[in-house]
Design an enzyme around this catalytic site. Structure first.
Site, mmCIF file in Angstrom:
data_model
loop_
_atom_site.group_PDB
_atom_site.id
_atom_site.type_symbol
_atom_site.label_atom_id
_atom_site.label_comp_id
_atom_site.label_asym_id
_atom_site.label_seq_id
_atom_site.Cartn_x
_atom_site.Cartn_y
_atom_site.Cartn_z
ATOM 1 N N SER A 1 4.350 -12.792 10.884
ATOM 2 C CA SER A 1 3.633 -11.878 10.209
ATOM 3 C C SER A 1 4.339 -10.499 10.472
ATOM 4 C CB SER A 1 1.844 -11.616 10.707
ATOM 5 O OG SER A 1 1.228 -10.839 9.612
ATOM 6 N N ASP B 1 -2.903 -19.545 3.317
ATOM 7 C CA ASP B 1 -2.627 -18.020 4.116
ATOM 8 C C ASP B 1 -3.301 -17.083 3.260
ATOM 9 O OD1 ASP B 1 -2.076 -15.716 5.145
ATOM 10 O OD2 ASP B 1 -0.190 -16.598 6.049
ATOM 11 N N HIS C 1 -2.957 -18.367 7.987
ATOM 12 C CA HIS C 1 -2.195 -17.419 8.645
ATOM 13 C C HIS C 1 -2.003 -17.521 9.962
ATOM 14 C CE1 HIS C 1 -0.004 -13.819 8.472
ATOM 15 N NE2 HIS C 1 -0.731 -13.012 9.270
#
Length: 246
Positions: A99, A196, A226
């Site tokens: 991320s 996600d 995610h």
């Protein structure tokens, strides 16, 4: 055992280092996450089993490191990562960025490309402060952020929500990587879940289209979210590290 490193900026960074063969592997975590997360610990276990050098650490304001989260910015966390990689590792490294850690990895690639042997992005989120946060704020949220210096946004990962500071947004504009050439002269693998909702697949595809990289592949995993932390997803991360290691 957890050790600490003091960065050139005076921040105290907590880290855990595993000795082993190279190229080493460095895990870079996400926004408001820490080095005790599932992916970081899984990779450490994998590194120990396979005899690979491995480093995980907490950015300032995260986990066991010094400072308040709300004092930090993308640039601060990039500086933390740069100090960790250049001080605590030797030789070429595989960066595994989750991320926000994917964005940090790309910033590292701009300044120390010779130290990077490969990059694995797990739902990488380059430029998210601008393209996701600021772009998604309502006029009222933008006004409150500019006037008060901080707002709180809802999060699936924290019942209190995420604090977003004016400095995070404004400093982030000096760290954007999708607005200028982005040479990545090493193998890159991007792993992205189709379910996600925090960093949608369109971000990975935009990064693939933008980067100047001779060996870049995006893998879309149907139904993965995610966290990307199921046993199958974790095995895919380790396999991707192996692949870019040559």
């Amino acid at each position: 055992m957890t050790d600490t490193l003091t960065t050139p900026q005076g921040r105290r960074i907590a880290y855990h280092r595993t000795a082993g063969q190279g190229p080493g592997v460095v895990f870079l975590g996400g926004f408001m996450s820490d080095m005790t997360g599932t992916k970081a610990v899984y990779l450490q276990d994998w590194a120990e089993r396979t005899g690979r050098a491995f480093l995980r650490f907490d950015y300032s304001g995260h986990g066991q490191s010094s400072g308040a989260f709300t004092d930090g910015s993308i640039g601060d966390w990039f500086e933390d990562a740069l100090a960790a990689v250049t001080t605590l590792t030797d030789g070429p490294q595989i960066l595994v960025g989750s991320s926000m850690g994917g964005w940090i990895s790309l910033l590292l690639a701009r300044v120390i490309p010779d130290r990077i042997a490969g990059l694995v992005g797990i739902a990488p989120a380059p430029d998210f402060t601008e393209d996701s946060m600021w772009a998604g704020f309502s006029p009222a949220q933008r006004e409150a952020l500019l006037a008060q210096g901080q707002i709180t946004i809802p999060s699936d990962y924290s019942p209190e929500g995420y604090p977003v500071t004016r400095r995070l947004i404004e400093e982030g504009r000096s760290r954007l990587v999708l607005r200028a050439p982005l040479p990545l002269p090493f193998p890159v693998r991007i792993l992205q879940g189709t379910a996600d909702t925090d960093v949608p697949p369109a971000v990975a595809l935009r990064l693939m289209d933008h980067a100047d990289c001779p060996d870049l592949r995006v893998t879309l995993v149907k139904g993965a979210d995610h966290r990307f932390s199921t046993p199958a997803c974790l095995a895919m991360i380790a396999a991707a590290v192996d692949e870019v290691s040559g």
